[in-house]
Scaffold this motif. Structure first.
Motif, PDB file in Angstrom:
ATOM      1  N   SER A  66      62.660  25.861  44.656  1.00 27.22           N
ATOM      2  CA  SER A  66      63.701  26.550  45.431  1.00 27.22           C
ATOM      3  C   SER A  66      63.669  28.052  45.180  1.00 27.22           C
ATOM      4  O   SER A  66      63.780  28.852  46.117  1.00 27.22           O
ATOM      5  N   LEU A  67      63.504  28.443  43.917  1.00 24.69           N
ATOM      6  CA  LEU A  67      63.475  29.869  43.574  1.00 24.69           C
ATOM      7  C   LEU A  67      62.195  30.540  44.083  1.00 24.69           C
ATOM      8  O   LEU A  67      62.235  31.673  44.559  1.00 24.69           O
ATOM      9  N   ILE A  68      61.058  29.823  44.005  1.00 28.92           N
ATOM     10  CA  ILE A  68      59.794  30.359  44.537  1.00 28.92           C
ATOM     11  C   ILE A  68      59.936  30.606  46.037  1.00 28.92           C
ATOM     12  O   ILE A  68      59.542  31.651  46.561  1.00 28.92           O
ATOM     13  N   ASN A  69      60.531  29.640  46.746  1.00 29.70           N
ATOM     14  CA  ASN A  69      60.693  29.736  48.192  1.00 29.70           C
ATOM     15  C   ASN A  69      61.531  30.955  48.575  1.00 29.70           C
ATOM     16  O   ASN A  69      61.162  31.732  49.463  1.00 29.70           O
ATOM     17  N   SER A  70      62.678  31.124  47.896  1.00 34.72           N
ATOM     18  CA  SER A  70      63.564  32.249  48.221  1.00 34.72           C
ATOM     19  C   SER A  70      62.946  33.586  47.821  1.00 34.72           C
ATOM     20  O   SER A  70      63.089  34.576  48.549  1.00 34.72           O
ATOM     21  N   SER A  71      62.247  33.614  46.685  1.00 36.91           N
ATOM     22  CA  SER A  71      61.566  34.849  46.254  1.00 36.91           C
ATOM     23  C   SER A  71      60.488  35.235  47.259  1.00 36.91           C
ATOM     24  O   SER A  71      60.292  36.434  47.537  1.00 36.91           O
ATOM     25  N   THR A  72      59.794  34.227  47.813  1.00 32.39           N
ATOM     26  CA  THR A  72      58.751  34.497  48.805  1.00 32.39           C
ATOM     27  C   THR A  72      59.352  35.134  50.050  1.00 32.39           C
ATOM     28  O   THR A  72      58.758  36.042  50.640  1.00 32.39           O
ATOM     29  N   SER A  73      60.526  34.644  50.473  1.00 29.52           N
ATOM     30  CA  SER A  73      61.204  35.218  51.643  1.00 29.52           C
ATOM     31  C   SER A  73      61.473  36.703  51.438  1.00 29.52           C
ATOM     32  O   SER A  73      61.249  37.520  52.334  1.00 29.52           O
ATOM     33  N   ILE A  74      61.978  37.056  50.238  1.00 29.09           N
ATOM     34  CA  ILE A  74      62.301  38.459  49.939  1.00 29.09           C
ATOM     35  C   ILE A  74      61.013  39.290  49.847  1.00 29.09           C
ATOM     36  O   ILE A  74      60.927  40.395  50.391  1.00 29.09           O
ATOM     37  N   PHE A  75      59.982  38.720  49.186  1.00 30.66           N
ATOM     38  CA  PHE A  75      58.687  39.390  49.050  1.00 30.66           C
ATOM     39  C   PHE A  75      58.060  39.642  50.428  1.00 30.66           C
ATOM     40  O   PHE A  75      57.596  40.753  50.723  1.00 30.66           O
TER      41      PHE A  75
END
Length: 601
Positions: free
Chosen positions: A281-290
């Motif tokens: 979940s955190l990887i997914n959201s971090s990818t969105s911001i990145f």
């Protein structure tokens, strides 16, 4: 399939990469940046992260727990919980089928653009010459080279959904290629998927990182990045901002499709899915911001180029109209000259037809684009202005392909895994069964390569999943919390992990997540009713732009069918289970009566 015959992931890393490859998809690249732009830049991060904690992670955890405990696909898992709930799994399969039908056409478009990137001049960089060789094609001249390439060369689009033509053969071949590769990725089930995800989950990050370095060094990129991180806090008072944040978390993690249940069903029984749910979940959201930083740096570049072109065009108009020397007006003093000339020669200035502020950088940055418009038009326009555009084009569309293919692995697994759990399919080999599913989806998907195919694509994209997924996940969380029972669910988790879930998970499952889902569900229904007749964007080649058009009656009926078909699986399956149980009950009563009569005799 017997439980002992069920294959497993080779190691926990394969499972995590499969989830990342599935969850991190095209929405991270083209939907999240659009929502940031629409809802106040950095301010959107606040509701987004709050919704991740209140809704995203708890529901992600719940689906992984069900899949791992039951070691079955969505239909088998929900039927095991209660025979009346098999329809929840069936609804997930129907929704995933709709997604599979149209999602691979995006991969076909990516192939089309990728193949056209190997040219000395990118075909969307300039307009083609007309038949008389006297100038550019009219449609392209009215629109732009990037729009013309997408709507005419790629889609060969018709003026409306009612006007249909033949299949675009080039696009049909690209779709065939997309399905052949999808089949090769899943041919041996989890064994082949487990190997593929090492590449599909990691390579897009490499490309994004390369694009980040390229993006932030582009002229004007800083304008886009500053725009992204400048919060408009007044947007936090807008309920639509919160609703869009919750919806984005929901779809970005891939909840309700059955893919997560299917992936988790191949885990070892004592695998630590709790930690994996939080990590993915955190990887997914971090990818969105990145991905947003990359997108906004390119936005900034494109907006700055357009802004400076506008200033240059205005400068030339002023020099010609007022017979000024070439070096009189430059980019730094142009606004002073506009004010001076307007005050000194008001009538002559008015004849030029220039607005009060002819060029505005913020206005350029405010132009919000999402979906295919961002991926295939805005990005293409930015790429053509970069040095070595062919290299950046190949890299970008290859990344889009991997993101799309990674998500397709989860989409197809969500169909195949539940169906393989039925005994009637147990005798068919993986290769043949998976091939039949892929062939069926390819044949139906050819409809999206016709001239009106893009309008049907839009219809499936807008109405094929949203409503049904909200309904499915709402039923899932209510079932686990109140029908299966939270105490029983706690014991199952303790049996797998060696400890019970803490108070945070229980509060989310019992109260917060269901209430949020009910609010989203009600909002969607109200929004749909208030929206009136559903509309779509039809391409008008005479105007060189898209125009809002109402769906015809057959289109509205099909939208109704899309909305109802998956959701109706839940009550219909429950009714079937009830009738079957009642029939079996009557049969047992009849046998008992016969036995009693025989004994009496």
């Amino acid at each position: 399939m017997g439980k002992d015959a069920r294959p497993n992931w080779d190691n926990p890393m394969q499972f995590v990469l499969a989830c990342v490859s599935y969850a991190v998809g095209l929405g991270n690249v083209w939907r999240f940046p659009y929502l940031c732009q629409t809802h106040g830049g950095g301010g959107f991060m606040i509701p987004y992260l709050i919704m991740l904690v209140l809704e995203g992670i708890p529901l992600f955890y719940l689906e992984l727990a069900i899949g791992q405990k039951m070691s079955l696909g969505s239909i088998g898992a929900w039927t095991a919980i209660s025979p009346y709930l098999g329809g929840v799994g069936l609804a997930s399969v129907v929704t995933s089928l709709y997604l599979c039908l149209y999602y691979n056409i995006i991969n076909a478009w990516s192939f089309w653009y990728l193949f056209h990137s190997f040219q000395s001049v990118l075909p969307w960089a300039e307009c083609p010459v007309n038949a008389n060789l006297t100038g550019p094609v009219e449609e392209c001249d009215r629109a732009s080279p990037t729009e013309y390439f997408f709507y005419r060369e790629t889609l060969n689009i018709s003026p409306s959904i009612e006007v249909n033509g033949g299949i675009h053969m080039g696009m049909a071949l690209c779709l065939l290629l997309a399905w052949v590769i999808t089949y090769l990725f899943i041919v041996r089930g989890v064994k082949s998927t487990g190997k593929v995800v090492y590449f599909t989950a990691t390579f897009p990050y490499l490309v994004l990182f390369i694009y980040l370095i390229r993006g932030v060094t582009l002229h004007g990129a800083i304008n886009g990045v500053v725009y992204m991180f400048t919060p408009k806090m007044e947007q936090l008072a807008n309920p639509t901002t919160w609703i869009n944040a919750a919806t984005q978390i929901f779809f970005s993690l891939g909840l309700g499709f059955g893919s997560l249940i299917a992936f988790a069903s191949y885990n070892h029984y004592n695998n630590n899915f709790e930690r994996q749910a939080i990590v993915v979940s955190l990887i997914n959201s971090s990818t969105s911001i990145f991905a947003s930083i990359v997108t906004f740096s390119i936005y900034g570049f494109k907006a700055t180029v357009n802004y400076e072109n506008c200033l240059e065009s205005t400068r030339i108009k002023l020099l010609n109209a007022f017979s000024l020397s070439e070096d009189t007006i430059n980019m730094d003093n142009i606004f002073e000259w506009i004010q001076r000339l307007n005050e000194t020669f008001p009538h002559q200035f008015a004849e030029l037809g220039l607005p009060e502020v002819p060029c505005d950088l913020n206005e350029e940055l405010d132009t919000a684009v999402e979906g295919t418009g961002l991926a295939f038009i805005v990005y293409s326009e930015a790429i053509k202005n970069m040095p070595l555009p062919q290299l950046w084009s190949v890299l970008y569309f290859f990344m889009l392909l991997l993101l799309g293919m990674g998500s397709m692995l989860g989409n197809v697994t969500a169909i195949i895994t539940p169906l393989r759990d039925f005994k009637i399919f147990a005798g068919i080999s993986n290769e043949l069964f998976n091939g039949i599913v892929c062939l069926f989806c390819l044949l139906v998907g050819l409809g999206f390569t016709t001239t009106s195919g893009n309008y049907w694509f839009t219809m499936f994209n807008d109405y094929g999943a949203t409503f049904s997924l909200l309904f499915i996940v709402l039923i899932e969380v209510i079932t686990v919390s109140y029908i299966y029972g939270i105490k029983r669910f706690e014991k199952d988790i303790e049996d797998m992990l060696g400890h019970r879930p803490n108070w945070y998970w229980k509060i989310m499952w019992k109260a917060v997540s269901p209430l949020l889902l009910i609010a989203l569900f009600i909002f969607y229904i109200i929004n749909y009713i208030q929206g009136g007749t559903p509309t779509y964007q039809a391409w008008d080649k005479d105007k060189g732009k898209s125009v809002v058009t109402e769906y015809p009656v057959f289109g509205q009926l099909f939208i109704g069918l899309l909305l109802v078909s998956s959701v109706s699986c839940v009550p219909l399956t429950a009714l079937y289970a009830y009738c079957r149980k009642r029939k079996q009950g009557k049969h047992h009563d009849h046998q008992r009566q016969r036995t009693v009569s025989t004994i009496s005799a």
